[in-house]
Design a protein around this motif. Structure first.
Motif, PDB file in Angstrom:
ATOM      1  N   VAL A   8       0.862  -1.186   0.000  1.00 54.96           N
ATOM      2  CA  VAL A   8       0.000   0.000   0.000  1.00 54.96           C
ATOM      3  C   VAL A   8       0.897   1.234   0.000  1.00 54.96           C
ATOM      4  N   SER A   9       0.813   2.000  -1.075  1.00 59.06           N
ATOM      5  CA  SER A   9       1.628   3.207  -1.196  1.00 59.06           C
ATOM      6  C   SER A   9       0.900   4.371  -0.526  1.00 59.06           C
ATOM      7  N   LEU A  10       1.144   4.519   0.759  1.00 59.97           N
ATOM      8  CA  LEU A  10       0.571   5.652   1.498  1.00 59.97           C
ATOM      9  C   LEU A  10       1.405   6.910   1.269  1.00 59.97           C
ATOM     10  N   ASP A  11       2.711   6.775   1.394  1.00 63.38           N
ATOM     11  CA  ASP A  11       3.661   7.827   1.021  1.00 63.38           C
ATOM     12  C   ASP A  11       3.540   9.121   1.824  1.00 63.38           C
ATOM     13  N   ALA A  12       2.898   9.061   2.968  1.00 62.69           N
ATOM     14  CA  ALA A  12       2.802  10.243   3.828  1.00 62.69           C
ATOM     15  C   ALA A  12       2.324   9.825   5.207  1.00 62.69           C
ATOM     16  N   ALA A  13       2.726  10.599   6.197  1.00 65.28           N
ATOM     17  CA  ALA A  13       2.212  10.419   7.553  1.00 65.28           C
ATOM     18  C   ALA A  13       1.350  11.601   7.964  1.00 65.28           C
ATOM     19  N   ARG A  14       1.375  12.641   7.145  1.00 65.65           N
ATOM     20  CA  ARG A  14       0.673  13.871   7.476  1.00 65.65           C
ATOM     21  C   ARG A  14      -0.260  14.275   6.336  1.00 65.65           C
ATOM     22  N   ARG A  15      -1.401  14.791   6.720  1.00 65.07           N
ATOM     23  CA  ARG A  15      -2.458  15.143   5.770  1.00 65.07           C
ATOM     24  C   ARG A  15      -1.970  16.106   4.692  1.00 65.07           C
ATOM     25  N   GLU A  16      -1.238  17.135   5.109  1.00 63.13           N
ATOM     26  CA  GLU A  16      -0.813  18.153   4.152  1.00 63.13           C
ATOM     27  C   GLU A  16       0.190  17.591   3.145  1.00 63.13           C
ATOM     28  N   THR A  17       1.038  16.642   3.587  1.00 65.04           N
ATOM     29  CA  THR A  17       2.000  16.013   2.679  1.00 65.04           C
ATOM     30  C   THR A  17       1.269  15.182   1.636  1.00 65.04           C
ATOM     31  N   TYR A  18       0.301  14.404   2.087  1.00 66.54           N
ATOM     32  CA  TYR A  18      -0.471  13.562   1.168  1.00 66.54           C
ATOM     33  C   TYR A  18      -1.168  14.426   0.110  1.00 66.54           C
ATOM     34  N   LYS A  19      -1.821  15.478   0.550  1.00 66.22           N
ATOM     35  CA  LYS A  19      -2.550  16.345  -0.375  1.00 66.22           C
ATOM     36  C   LYS A  19      -1.601  16.990  -1.382  1.00 66.22           C
ATOM     37  N   LYS A  20      -0.448  17.442  -0.912  1.00 70.43           N
ATOM     38  CA  LYS A  20       0.513  18.112  -1.781  1.00 70.43           C
ATOM     39  C   LYS A  20       1.062  17.170  -2.845  1.00 70.43           C
ATOM     40  N   HIS A  21       1.372  15.952  -2.462  1.00 76.58           N
ATOM     41  CA  HIS A  21       2.034  15.028  -3.380  1.00 76.58           C
ATOM     42  C   HIS A  21       1.074  14.162  -4.175  1.00 76.58           C
TER      43      HIS A  21
ATOM     44  N   HIS B 285      -2.892 -13.828   6.177  1.00 75.71           N
ATOM     45  CA  HIS B 285      -2.647 -13.768   4.741  1.00 75.71           C
ATOM     46  C   HIS B 285      -3.768 -12.959   4.108  1.00 75.71           C
ATOM     47  N   PRO B 286      -3.524 -12.127   3.119  1.00 76.95           N
ATOM     48  CA  PRO B 286      -2.240 -11.842   2.487  1.00 76.95           C
ATOM     49  C   PRO B 286      -1.350 -10.940   3.339  1.00 76.95           C
ATOM     50  N   PHE B 287      -0.066 -10.967   3.027  1.00 78.80           N
ATOM     51  CA  PHE B 287       0.923 -10.126   3.683  1.00 78.80           C
ATOM     52  C   PHE B 287       0.757  -8.704   3.156  1.00 78.80           C
ATOM     53  N   VAL B 288       0.711  -7.733   4.045  1.00 75.11           N
ATOM     54  CA  VAL B 288       0.501  -6.346   3.623  1.00 75.11           C
ATOM     55  C   VAL B 288       1.549  -5.435   4.242  1.00 75.11           C
ATOM     56  N   ARG B 289       2.257  -4.715   3.377  1.00 75.66           N
ATOM     57  CA  ARG B 289       3.213  -3.705   3.834  1.00 75.66           C
ATOM     58  C   ARG B 289       2.686  -2.328   3.458  1.00 75.66           C
ATOM     59  N   VAL B 290       3.029  -1.344   4.243  1.00 75.63           N
ATOM     60  CA  VAL B 290       2.728   0.045   3.892  1.00 75.63           C
ATOM     61  C   VAL B 290       4.050   0.726   3.555  1.00 75.63           C
ATOM     62  N   LYS B 291       4.012   1.651   2.604  1.00 76.76           N
ATOM     63  CA  LYS B 291       5.244   2.204   2.048  1.00 76.76           C
ATOM     64  C   LYS B 291       5.220   3.731   2.056  1.00 76.76           C
ATOM     65  N   ILE B 292       6.402   4.288   2.271  1.00 80.09           N
ATOM     66  CA  ILE B 292       6.629   5.721   2.104  1.00 80.09           C
ATOM     67  C   ILE B 292       7.960   5.894   1.390  1.00 80.09           C
ATOM     68  N   MET B 293       8.079   6.962   0.610  1.00 78.10           N
ATOM     69  CA  MET B 293       9.316   7.213  -0.122  1.00 78.10           C
ATOM     70  C   MET B 293      10.132   8.296   0.571  1.00 78.10           C
ATOM     71  N   GLU B 294      11.413   8.051   0.658  1.00 77.98           N
ATOM     72  CA  GLU B 294      12.332   8.985   1.299  1.00 77.98           C
ATOM     73  C   GLU B 294      12.936   9.906   0.237  1.00 77.98           C
ATOM     74  N   PHE B 295      12.529  11.194   0.258  1.00 77.55           N
ATOM     75  CA  PHE B 295      13.113  12.159  -0.675  1.00 77.55           C
ATOM     76  C   PHE B 295      13.008  13.548  -0.073  1.00 77.55           C
ATOM     77  N   GLU B 296      13.559  14.511  -0.750  1.00 78.30           N
ATOM     78  CA  GLU B 296      13.764  15.820  -0.137  1.00 78.30           C
ATOM     79  C   GLU B 296      12.457  16.547   0.197  1.00 78.30           C
ATOM     80  N   GLU B 297      11.341  16.127  -0.389  1.00 75.87           N
ATOM     81  CA  GLU B 297      10.058  16.772  -0.113  1.00 75.87           C
ATOM     82  C   GLU B 297       9.398  16.248   1.162  1.00 75.87           C
TER      83      GLU B 297
END
Length: 334
Positions: free
Chosen positions: A147-160, A187-199
């Motif tokens: 699951v590509s969540l890619d944010a922990a904060r509401r404003e980050t999610y909205k921006k990206h 089962h199934p195995f589920v991971r959550v993901k965030i990307m590490e970058f300058e934003e």
């Protein structure tokens, strides 16, 4: 795609893959499994439609347009795969949100019934999940979900991501785990993901890790790539290498777009390395085509700028340099 810069977050995601990635197979696995009969990994694009507008995705600009894979094409691909040795991985996603395909759950079920892959995997944003979808997903036979969540904060999610819906998506994912637990399943195995970058700040990365650690089966932190320069002004944080060497992905994987066009790589959003057409060729034919052999030979001869998608790519780094060994496998490029 590849691993992020902070090795503290690297985990074994799948036994056949380099630690921290679900794209690059281990060298020992590659040397054991590659063959000219059929790829070891398939990336199938059910659709490249999406319900988000991520600023780091070039999907909407693709010349192939926006569409959905025909059921007949999909089943023909799976039927052919079922006649060969089991795939290490069947990725039921590429450039879009797979759950927007009207028969996506059926796609999972069909692949599972045909037993085509050791692992059936999907990457999703989970926006389409509701109680009914979650129940069907738990019954579908899928093995692995990112699951590509890619944010922990509401404003980050909205921006990206372009929409203000992080709370909704988090609710959907939590509901999945609640339903799975209620059924007594692991089962199934589920991971959550965030990307590490300058934003995204290091503090948000850590907040994300702490929020989901112990809730999801795994928390994955990856780097980010620019789709080989397609996304301008994006600082790449996937792994780098001072020395360039061949992309081994071409020796074990194919990516089939929704319209049947086939390329060698899931990063190839513009289908620059078009090696065949699954609507009129078998994947076995494509796997041994003149076009794919030329692409592999170009890698071995260090002509990395023939295809723009390869020129500035960094996804190949994680596997390491297998040039000498690959050069001995002349049947793959001559």
């Amino acid at each position: 795609m590849g691993r992020g810069p902070t090795t503290d977050y690297h985990r074994t995601i799948h036994e056949d893959y380099v630690e921290g990635t679900l794209t690059c197979l281990k060298p020992a696995t590659i040397q054991r499994v590659i063959n000219t009969k059929f790829p070891n990994v398939l990336n199938i694009e059910p659709t490249n439609r999406c319900n988000l507008q991520c600023v780091y995705c070039p999907r909407a600009r693709a010349a192939k347009g926006i569409g959905t894979m025909d059921w007949e094409l999909y089943t023909r691909i799976i039927d052919e795969a079922a006649t060969h040795e089991k795939l290490l991985m069947l990725n039921l996603h590429k450039d879009g949100e797979s759950f927007l395909h009207p028969r996506f759950i059926d796609m999972i079920r069909y692949a599972r019934r045909k037993d085509v892959a050791k692992t059936i995997h999907v990457n999703t944003n989970a926006m389409c999940w509701n109680d009914n979808v979650i129940d069907e997903l738990l019954d579908s036979g899928i093995d692995d979900i990112t699951v590509s969540l890619d944010a922990a904060r509401r404003e980050t999610y909205k921006k990206h991501k372009g929409l203000d819906c992080l709370e909704t998506v988090e609710h959907n994912v939590l509901r999945f785990f609640e339903k799975r637990k209620r059924r007594g399943l692991t089962h199934p195995f589920v991971r959550v993901k965030i990307m590490e970058f300058e934003e995204i700040t290091r503090e948000e990365i850590q907040d994300f890790f702490e929020k989901w650690q112990g809730v999801a089966d795994m928390v994955q932190v990856t780097g980010i790539h620019s789709w080989s320069g397609a996304i301008k002004h994006l600082a790449v944080t996937d792994e780098h290498s001072a020395a360039r060497y061949p992309c081994v992905i071409m020796w074990y994987a194919l990516a089939i777009n929704w319209n049947g066009e086939v390329t060698v790589c899931s990063v190839d959003w513009q289908t620059e390395i078009n090696v065949g057409d699954a609507t009129r060729q078998t994947l076995h034919q494509i796997w041994n085509s003149r076009e794919i052999k030329a692409a592999r030979k170009a890698q071995l001869e260090k002509h990395y700028d023939i295809y723009p998608v390869c020129k500035d790519c960094v996804v190949w780094v994680s596997t390491g340099d297998l040039t000498d060994w690959l050069a001995q496998k002349k049947e793959f490029y001559l």
